[in-house]
Design a protein around this motif. Structure first.
Motif, PDB file in Angstrom:
ATOM      1  N   GLU A 180       0.816  -1.207   0.018  1.00  0.00           N
ATOM      2  CA  GLU A 180      -0.040  -0.077   0.145  1.00  0.00           C
ATOM      3  C   GLU A 180       1.044   1.191   0.066  1.00  0.00           C
ATOM      4  O   GLU A 180       0.589   2.165  -0.907  1.00  0.00           O
ATOM      5  N   ARG A 181       1.783   1.146   0.645  1.00  0.00           N
ATOM      6  CA  ARG A 181       2.677   2.394   0.663  1.00  0.00           C
ATOM      7  C   ARG A 181       3.486   2.544  -0.431  1.00  0.00           C
ATOM      8  O   ARG A 181       3.710   3.860  -1.020  1.00  0.00           O
ATOM      9  N   CYS A 182       4.014   1.537  -1.214  1.00  0.00           N
ATOM     10  CA  CYS A 182       4.579   1.601  -2.495  1.00  0.00           C
ATOM     11  C   CYS A 182       3.714   2.154  -3.659  1.00  0.00           C
ATOM     12  O   CYS A 182       3.953   2.983  -4.284  1.00  0.00           O
ATOM     13  N   GLU A 183       2.377   1.748  -3.508  1.00  0.00           N
ATOM     14  CA  GLU A 183       1.454   2.021  -4.334  1.00  0.00           C
ATOM     15  C   GLU A 183       0.973   3.665  -4.136  1.00  0.00           C
ATOM     16  O   GLU A 183       0.769   4.300  -5.265  1.00  0.00           O
ATOM     17  N   ALA A 184       1.175   4.083  -3.126  1.00  0.00           N
ATOM     18  CA  ALA A 184       0.785   5.534  -2.633  1.00  0.00           C
ATOM     19  C   ALA A 184       1.907   6.319  -3.396  1.00  0.00           C
ATOM     20  O   ALA A 184       1.590   7.455  -3.689  1.00  0.00           O
ATOM     21  N   GLU A 185       3.136   5.725  -3.245  1.00  0.00           N
ATOM     22  CA  GLU A 185       4.062   6.483  -4.040  1.00  0.00           C
ATOM     23  C   GLU A 185       4.724   6.595  -5.405  1.00  0.00           C
ATOM     24  O   GLU A 185       5.464   6.767  -6.020  1.00  0.00           O
ATOM     25  N   GLY A 186       3.701   5.215  -6.063  1.00  0.00           N
ATOM     26  CA  GLY A 186       3.853   5.001  -7.288  1.00  0.00           C
ATOM     27  C   GLY A 186       5.136   4.432  -7.584  1.00  0.00           C
ATOM     28  O   GLY A 186       5.968   4.670  -8.503  1.00  0.00           O
ATOM     29  N   VAL A 187       5.400   3.513  -6.780  1.00  0.00           N
ATOM     30  CA  VAL A 187       7.071   2.530  -6.981  1.00  0.00           C
ATOM     31  C   VAL A 187       6.601   1.182  -6.710  1.00  0.00           C
ATOM     32  O   VAL A 187       5.820   0.875  -6.041  1.00  0.00           O
ATOM     33  N   ARG A 188       7.676   0.598  -7.118  1.00  0.00           N
ATOM     34  CA  ARG A 188       7.503  -1.058  -7.082  1.00  0.00           C
ATOM     35  C   ARG A 188       8.001  -1.602  -5.806  1.00  0.00           C
ATOM     36  O   ARG A 188       9.168  -1.326  -5.528  1.00  0.00           O
ATOM     37  N   LEU A 189       7.435  -2.404  -5.178  1.00  0.00           N
ATOM     38  CA  LEU A 189       7.661  -3.273  -3.979  1.00  0.00           C
ATOM     39  C   LEU A 189       8.251  -4.566  -4.583  1.00  0.00           C
ATOM     40  O   LEU A 189       8.096  -5.111  -5.253  1.00  0.00           O
ATOM     41  N   VAL A 190       9.696  -4.643  -3.957  1.00  0.00           N
ATOM     42  CA  VAL A 190      10.512  -5.919  -4.386  1.00  0.00           C
ATOM     43  C   VAL A 190      11.035  -6.375  -3.297  1.00  0.00           C
ATOM     44  O   VAL A 190      10.964  -6.026  -2.121  1.00  0.00           O
ATOM     45  N   SER A 191      11.817  -7.632  -3.222  1.00  0.00           N
ATOM     46  CA  SER A 191      12.198  -8.145  -2.179  1.00  0.00           C
ATOM     47  C   SER A 191      13.633  -7.484  -1.920  1.00  0.00           C
ATOM     48  O   SER A 191      14.197  -6.855  -2.966  1.00  0.00           O
TER      49      SER A 191
END
Length: 276
Positions: A180-191
């Motif tokens: 959710e945090r990544c989507e709010a900033e428009g970035v991709r969450l990765v490992s």
């Protein structure tokens, strides 16, 4: 009362606040050189003061030093966290410890300046020009490169926005980072592994804690591309300094932009000073 400002290497503190608001009875002393590492010598210099204003973790205040400062009543640190202060010992001695608010944008701008310099070779070209040379290195584009953000908080999110403005592919990871945090900033969450493997520029924006101390070591640096760069404007001990030196010397990574170190000021004979 007597107040001391420590580690003001740039002689900037007295111009940065309205110290006269403390009144005519406040005697202010500024130390613009590091007090060293001899605890007894430090205690002798600081013993007269009622109030100390300290810069980050540059001068540690363990219980043994606090016990040698009988006049100390207030310890003020820049920022709201300082792991170099023994809070339990200060509390036991009745010393109030407090922190200042910090602006979120200077560190983010500095991180981006490092990224720009590493990519465009500005420092190298400036040095070559002043030495009589001309166009000695070739810069590289940031557009389309992958910017990895380690810690997507206030600072990390600002750097992510800078990267997006330059049309970089921005990815992020930290131990508690959510989708959710990544989507709010428009970035991709990765490992964690993919953060190190995919990043062309990896910028550190986590707080120093027992959990993050040494978070980036030999294993993590070995995952990075040989063309990748590491940027640290957070705290030095988050990165295993010797592992980083070895990676830079061997060419395991292309370079690093550092504003923080294990020991500050950086000793004159420190191996990082001998690297380009």
């Amino acid at each position: 009362m007597k107040l001391a400002i420590l580690d003001d290497y740039q002689n900037a503190a007295l111009k940065s606040a309205a110290w006269d608001s403390l009144g005519p009875d406040m005697e202010i002393t500024v130390f613009n050189e590091h007090l060293g590492w001899d605890e007894d010598a430090i205690a002798a210099r600081l013993a007269p003061f009622d109030i100390l204003v300290i810069m980050r973790e540059r001068t540690p205040f363990p219980a043994s030093l606090l016990a040698k400062l009988p006049n100390l009543k207030l310890l003020v640190t820049t920022g709201m966290r300082n792991l170099a202060v023994d809070m339990d010992a200060a509390r036991a001695r009745g010393v109030v410890v407090c922190g200042t608010a910090i602006l979120p944008f200077p560190a983010a701008e500095l991180a981006m300046a490092f990224i720009m310099d590493l990519a465009k070779k500005l420092s190298a070209e400036n040095r070559i020009m002043h030495e009589g040379g001309w166009q000695g290195v070739v810069g590289e584009a940031l557009n389309g490169k992958t910017l990895g953000i380690l810690g997507l908080g206030r600072l990390g999110s600002r750097v992510a926005r800078f990267g997006k403005a330059l049309e970089m592919d921005v990815i992020a990871w930290s131990q508690n980072l959510t989708q959710e945090r990544c989507e709010a900033e428009g970035v991709r969450l990765v490992s964690k592994e993919d953060l190190f493997r995919q990043s062309d520029f990896l910028s550190i924006h986590v707080l120093l804690s027992e959990r993050t101390r040494g978070l980036i070591g030999r294993e993590e640096l070995a995952m990075m591309k040989p063309t990748a760069y590491l940027v640290n404007t957070s705290r030095g001990p988050i990165v295993d300094e010797q592992a980083l030196i070895d990676a830079l010397r061997s060419g395991a990574i292309a370079g690093a932009g550092l504003d923080v170190y294990d020991v500050e000021p950086l000793p004159k004979d420190h191996p990082l000073r001998s690297l380009d």
